[in-house]
Scaffold this active site. Structure first.
Site, PDB file in Angstrom:
ATOM      1  N   GLU A  58       2.044   3.015  -0.153  1.00  0.00           N
ATOM      2  CA  GLU A  58       1.963   4.419   0.242  1.00  0.00           C
ATOM      3  C   GLU A  58       2.985   4.756   1.328  1.00  0.00           C
ATOM      4  O   GLU A  58       3.571   5.838   1.332  1.00  0.00           O
ATOM      5  CB  GLU A  58       0.540   4.760   0.708  1.00  0.00           C
ATOM      6  CG  GLU A  58      -0.475   4.817  -0.412  1.00  0.00           C
ATOM      7  CD  GLU A  58      -0.175   5.906  -1.431  1.00  0.00           C
ATOM      8  OE1 GLU A  58       0.521   6.872  -1.103  1.00  0.00           O
ATOM      9  OE2 GLU A  58      -0.655   5.773  -2.572  1.00  0.00           O
ATOM     10  N   TYR A 140      -2.218  11.772   5.499  1.00  0.00           N
ATOM     11  CA  TYR A 140      -2.089  11.506   4.062  1.00  0.00           C
ATOM     12  C   TYR A 140      -2.337  10.027   3.746  1.00  0.00           C
ATOM     13  O   TYR A 140      -3.106   9.693   2.843  1.00  0.00           O
ATOM     14  CB  TYR A 140      -0.704  11.916   3.545  1.00  0.00           C
ATOM     15  CG  TYR A 140      -0.459  11.298   2.190  1.00  0.00           C
ATOM     16  CD1 TYR A 140      -1.080  11.822   1.064  1.00  0.00           C
ATOM     17  CD2 TYR A 140       0.308  10.136   2.050  1.00  0.00           C
ATOM     18  CE1 TYR A 140      -0.928  11.217  -0.181  1.00  0.00           C
ATOM     19  CE2 TYR A 140       0.465   9.528   0.817  1.00  0.00           C
ATOM     20  CZ  TYR A 140      -0.160  10.080  -0.294  1.00  0.00           C
ATOM     21  OH  TYR A 140      -0.027   9.463  -1.514  1.00  0.00           O
ATOM     22  N   ASP A 158      -0.290  14.544  -1.901  1.00  0.00           N
ATOM     23  CA  ASP A 158       1.143  14.299  -1.722  1.00  0.00           C
ATOM     24  C   ASP A 158       1.902  15.412  -2.444  1.00  0.00           C
ATOM     25  O   ASP A 158       1.310  16.406  -2.883  1.00  0.00           O
ATOM     26  CB  ASP A 158       1.531  12.909  -2.212  1.00  0.00           C
ATOM     27  CG  ASP A 158       1.457  12.757  -3.731  1.00  0.00           C
ATOM     28  OD1 ASP A 158       1.005  13.695  -4.424  1.00  0.00           O
ATOM     29  OD2 ASP A 158       1.863  11.687  -4.230  1.00  0.00           O
TER      30      ASP A 158
END
Length: 368
Positions: A58, A140, A158
């Site tokens: 990520e 996030y 995202d």
């Protein structure tokens, strides 16, 4: 696929509620079409993916494509297969391994986070709130790791998810201001179970079907619920505010050669390309042009100019080259052998500068 309940969920151009169950439709599509990626577990399985691999992927995927990340992820997990191994790595080794992936603050944050996790015994927190307490781990990434690695219900948004949701609800508030409405709409359709699969399904849908240009609406599992599709205006969403023109900065970099090696410096830990090896330069920055001043008196030859785009500005970097017979330039640096320059982990800007010097023959190795 009817759920029996409506998700009015957010701002829509038509103000019509979405009355089917997007999560059920999307998860069914994902079970059949999920991308196979090295950091994922197969959809619908009880096996949880390794939180370290989820977190690493990520961080790498922020503003970077899956295709670009793949080789870097493989190299990182081979060199540092656990968060403890990464935490123990030398800063310069990690920065060199990151070179070329861009947004170098991510690599510094990666190390800070890995070392914090190592101090906790090598275990990531299993909640979104706990993950947010780690250094360099934003909203996030915390949501993504909580959902994907630990199965927690979290709203993961995202760029791909943002696009899917903006179209699904025809949210017409321009970005970035419209992000609150997009997140609220995403929250309204995020299920309590399989939250990680749902987040990855939304990402896959945005990457493969609900693309920025020419979305393949006929193949979309959410087409019947999509407000933008009903308006025949999918590409109009998300609405983006006009971009301001990026300023162009001017700078100079200096190729200093001696005995088959080039002088490299380490950039300051904070700031542009922080902590990376680089050629000496004249102090250019996002705020202004460089001074043009060389680091030492020498017979400088112009090798040409390279252009590079950063997030908030573009840089026109002139490159000067010189060979010196002995001694070191002022300041702290190291002589790096030319035949091992690819191992130095230079950021892309300075890779361009090095290639220019070597291609134009201004390198001292071509002197007779």
């Amino acid at each position: 696929m009817q759920s029996g309940s409506c998700h009015s969920g957010g701002v829509t151009a038509s103000h019509d509620p979405i009355c089917t169950d997007p999560a059920t439709a999307l998860l069914g599509w994902y079970d059949r079409n999920a991308r196979v990626l090295p950091w994922r577990a197969p959809p619908g399985t009880a096996t949880r993916p390794d939180p370290y691999r989820v977190w690493l992927s990520e961080v790498m995927l922020q503003q970077t494509t899956v295709a670009a990340v793949g080789p870097y992820f493989a190299r990182f997990t081979q060199a540092w297969p656990t968060v403890a191994a990464l935490a123990a790595a030398a800063d310069e080794d990690v920065m060199a391994a990151w070179a070329g992936l861009g947004y170098y603050a991510r690599a510094r944050n990666l190390l800070a986070c890995a070392r914090a996790v190592a101090q906790r015994g090598g275990q990531f927190p299993d909640s979104e709130a706990g993950l947010r307490e780690l250094p360099g781990l934003g909203a996030y990434t915390a949501a993504a790791v909580a959902a994907i690695a630990f199965g927690r219900r979290a709203v993961v948004v995202d760029a791909n998810v943002e696009r899917v949701v903006a179209r699904l609800f025809a949210i017409d508030a321009p970005l970035p201001g419209g992000r609150a409405a997009i997140r609220a709409a995403a929250d309204s359709i995020t299920p309590e179970v399989r939250a990680g699969d749902f987040a990855q399904a939304m990402m896959d849908l945005g990457a493969t079907i609900c693309t920025t240009r020419k979305p393949r609406c006929l193949l979309c599992p959410l087409a019947q619920d999509c407000a933008a599709q009903r308006l025949a205006a999918a590409e109009a969403f998300p609405v983006k505010a006009p971009k301001a023109a990026r300023p162009e900065r001017q700078g100079r970099a200096f190729w200093i050669e001696r005995d088959g090696a080039v002088w490299l410096v380490k950039r300051a830990d904070k700031g542009m390309l922080g902590g990376m090896r680089a050629l000496p330069d004249d102090g250019w920055s996002a705020r202004g042009d460089g001074s043009g001043q060389a680091p030492l008196e020498a017979d400088w030859r112009a090798a040409g100019q390279v252009a590079h785009g950063f997030t908030h500005f573009t840089l026109a970097l002139s490159v000067a080259a010189s060979a010196i017979p002995a001694g070191n330039p002022p300041g702290i640096g190291e002589w790096w052998p030319l035949d091992r320059l690819a191992e130095a982990g230079l950021p892309t800007l300075f890779v361009k500068a090095a290639r220019l010097v070597l291609a134009t023959g201004e390198s001292g190795e071509n002197d007779s």
